[in-house]
Design a protein around this motif. Structure first.
Motif, short mmCIF file in Angstrom:
data_model
loop_
_atom_site.label_atom_id
_atom_site.label_comp_id
_atom_site.label_asym_id
_atom_site.label_seq_id
_atom_site.Cartn_x
_atom_site.Cartn_y
_atom_site.Cartn_z
N UNK A 1 -12.01 1.21 6.20
CA UNK A 1 -10.78 0.46 6.53
C UNK A 1 -10.70 0.31 8.04
N UNK A 2 -11.42 -0.67 8.56
CA UNK A 2 -11.54 -0.83 10.01
C UNK A 2 -10.39 -1.63 10.62
N UNK A 3 -9.58 -2.23 9.78
CA UNK A 3 -8.44 -3.01 10.28
C UNK A 3 -7.34 -3.04 9.23
N UNK A 4 -6.12 -3.28 9.67
CA UNK A 4 -5.02 -3.41 8.72
C UNK A 4 -5.21 -4.68 7.90
N UNK A 5 -4.89 -4.60 6.61
CA UNK A 5 -5.12 -5.73 5.73
C UNK A 5 -3.95 -5.91 4.77
N UNK B 1 11.08 -2.37 -8.33
CA UNK B 1 11.75 -2.25 -7.04
C UNK B 1 11.47 -3.43 -6.09
N UNK B 2 10.44 -4.26 -6.43
CA UNK B 2 10.05 -5.37 -5.54
C UNK B 2 9.76 -4.84 -4.13
N UNK B 3 9.16 -3.66 -4.07
CA UNK B 3 8.78 -3.08 -2.79
C UNK B 3 7.59 -2.15 -2.99
N UNK B 4 6.85 -1.89 -1.91
CA UNK B 4 5.66 -1.05 -2.00
C UNK B 4 5.29 -0.58 -0.59
N UNK C 1 0.15 4.10 4.64
CA UNK C 1 1.38 3.86 5.39
C UNK C 1 2.58 4.36 4.60
N UNK C 2 3.60 4.77 5.32
CA UNK C 2 4.85 5.19 4.67
C UNK C 2 5.93 4.12 4.81
N UNK C 3 5.60 3.02 5.46
CA UNK C 3 6.57 1.93 5.66
C UNK C 3 6.72 1.12 4.37
N UNK C 4 7.95 0.94 3.92
CA UNK C 4 8.23 0.20 2.70
C UNK C 4 8.33 -1.30 3.02
#
Length: 480
Positions: free
Chosen positions: A257-261, A295-298, A303-306
């Motif tokens: 995982x070399x970059x955020x995707x 919840x329409x969220x993940x 990451x811990x950011x919703x």
């Protein structure tokens, strides 16, 4: 005898004959050190990996021989060496990233551990166990490169999704669904009823009936039509990769995982997410999907950011999900979440009157693709098409037309190579699934003169790899 010699032999006494026999049999390299840091035991595996013979190292400081430098060649002081530090503080250590230097001057990556050795609660030395991890490092690097390529391609495909679907719709007309039979009229009525809502739709139907085409029409007719429709084939990814594919990941979340995707849920924000082959999800993936639907969220992997999303979910399967729930293969709560508005796409054999307009549309489309001008289908050929059982549905019809157009030397199609399997109520009620499959394969083999591979072979006619066809023939005991 000098002090070093005394230290050498006083340390070796802790390697009793039965222990030495066991250590010599190990495939990992094993070193024994006395309190002065000199070698008192070296097993054959260590000799083979390093090129140093036991007689050359016994009584000597091994660090000076082949642990003297880092991988980049810079000096590696003995007081920084984990093995020798264990001699001083008696703390066990494990090292994943390091190299040992061979006698010939080359190096190899190693994993090793250093463990203190006690005799009557007195520290008497250290034992070091190591192994060559060159192949493991090479495999990890290859996997990282392959994963980076797959991720780059996946990102590119997702970003081009809306454009490609627009082009496809332009080639297929207003809806891409041909026919005026009662089953098709009922299908189109259901599509129009639910398209402009945000309700979840579950599309069911046999392979090749056009479930993805129905999903595209649902999106095209919805208020989300100007937003992307993102598709995911749930059968195409392993459980480990699917979570990253759906929810995305942060840089460094896992090896490669070399970059955020961004994941497919994030890419489909304000649009439609189409989950094809939903029944192929593992139970753990089903659990995570259920939470996101509720919840329409993940959170992205790592990451811990919703992240909140607004999507319209459309799922498809050729399986009987209710039956899979009974078998414990599919979560009941997820099934009811998906089964808000079920749509069943009818198989081609139940709408034979749609075959003429289907053939007309497909011939026109295929003529542009192949650059051939086909203007006519023989009446006998069209009759054969309407009598055939079509186990592969519209996809099989499309493949058959393409093959016939390639073979045609005139401006019209005859369909003389069509396997003449007539679907009658008697035939469908007396044949088992295996018997029906065997009969269909034999008919196609006869039409291709029992040629299995190649562009005009039975495998191509059945739209499957030649190896798969041979496997099915063996299982069904089909021989010429």
């Amino acid at each position: 005898m000098t002090d070093s010699t005394t230290t050498e032999y006083s340390g070796s006494e802790h390697f009793l004959p039965e222990n030495t026999l066991l250590l010599n049999a190990m495939t990992e390299g094993v070193y024994g050190f006395d309190l002065a840091g000199n070698a008192v035991f070296i097993n054959p595996a260590a000799e083979q990996m390093t090129g140093w013979k036991s007689a050359e190292l016994i009584g000597r400081n091994i660090h000076d021989c082949h642990h003297h430098s880092h991988a980049d060649g810079s000096h590696y002081p003995q007081h920084d060496c984990p093995i020798y530090r264990t001699l001083h503080d008696a703390i066990p250590r494990q090292v994943n990233e390091d190299v040992f230097w061979r006698k010939d001057g080359s190096s190899f990556p190693v994993y090793y551990s250093s463990t203190p050795v006690y005799d009557q609660q007195q520290l008497v030395g250290v034992i070091a166990i190591f192994r060559d991890v060159s192949m493991q490092k090479h495999t990890e690097q290859s996997l990282r490169q392959a994963l980076a390529q797959v991720q780059a391609l996946s990102e590119r495909l997702a970003s081009e999704n809306q454009y490609l679907l627009t082009e496809l719709q332009g080639q297929q007309g207003a809806s891409g669904i041909s026919g005026n039979s009662q089953p098709i009229n009922q299908l189109m009525q259901q599509i129009h009823l639910v398209a402009n809502t945000d309700s979840t739709v579950l599309i069911c139907g046999e392979n090749g009936t056009g479930k993805e085409l129905v999903a595209r029409n649902l999106h095209r007719l919805s208020h989300r039509k100007d937003q992307p429709m993102v598709s995911v084939n749930c059968a195409a990814f392993s459980t480990a990769l699917l979570e990253s594919e759906l929810f995305g990941h942060e840089k460094g979340a896992f090896t490669g995982a070399t970059a955020r995707r961004k994941g497919r849920f994030e890419l489909a924000h304000n649009g439609t997410l189409f989950l094809d082959e939903i029944a192929e999800l593992s139970l753990s993936a089903q659990s995570k999907l259920l939470r996101v639907i509720q919840e329409q969220s993940f959170e992205r992997v790592g990451s811990s950011e919703t992240i909140k999303v607004n999507i319209r979910l459309v799922a498809a399967t050729h399986h009987d999900l209710a039956a899979r729930v009974e078998q414990g293969l599919f979560r009941m709560d997820l099934y009811y979440r998906l089964n808000v508005f079920p749509i069943t796409v009818p198989p081609l054999r139940e709408r034979r009157e749609d075959i003429p307009p289907l053939v007309s549309d497909l011939v026109e489309s295929m003529s542009k693709k192949l650059g051939k001008k086909i203007t006519k289908v023989s009446a006998k050929g069209l009759k054969n098409l309407q009598q055939y059982a079509w186990p592969g549905n519209v996809r099989e019809l499309q493949n058959l037309i393409e093959r016939e157009m390639i073979l045609s030397q005139s401006g019209h199609l005859l369909f003389n190579t069509l396997p003449l399997v007539v679907a009658t109520p008697l035939a469908t009620s007396t044949l088992t699934m295996a018997q029906a499959e065997a009969a269909h394969i034999i008919a196609v083999l006869n039409a291709s003169h029992w040629r299995i591979s190649g562009p005009y072979g039975a495998a191509a006619m059945l739209d499957m790899p030649a190896s798969t066809l041979r496997s099915r023939m063996k299982k069904l005991a089909i021989t010429r």
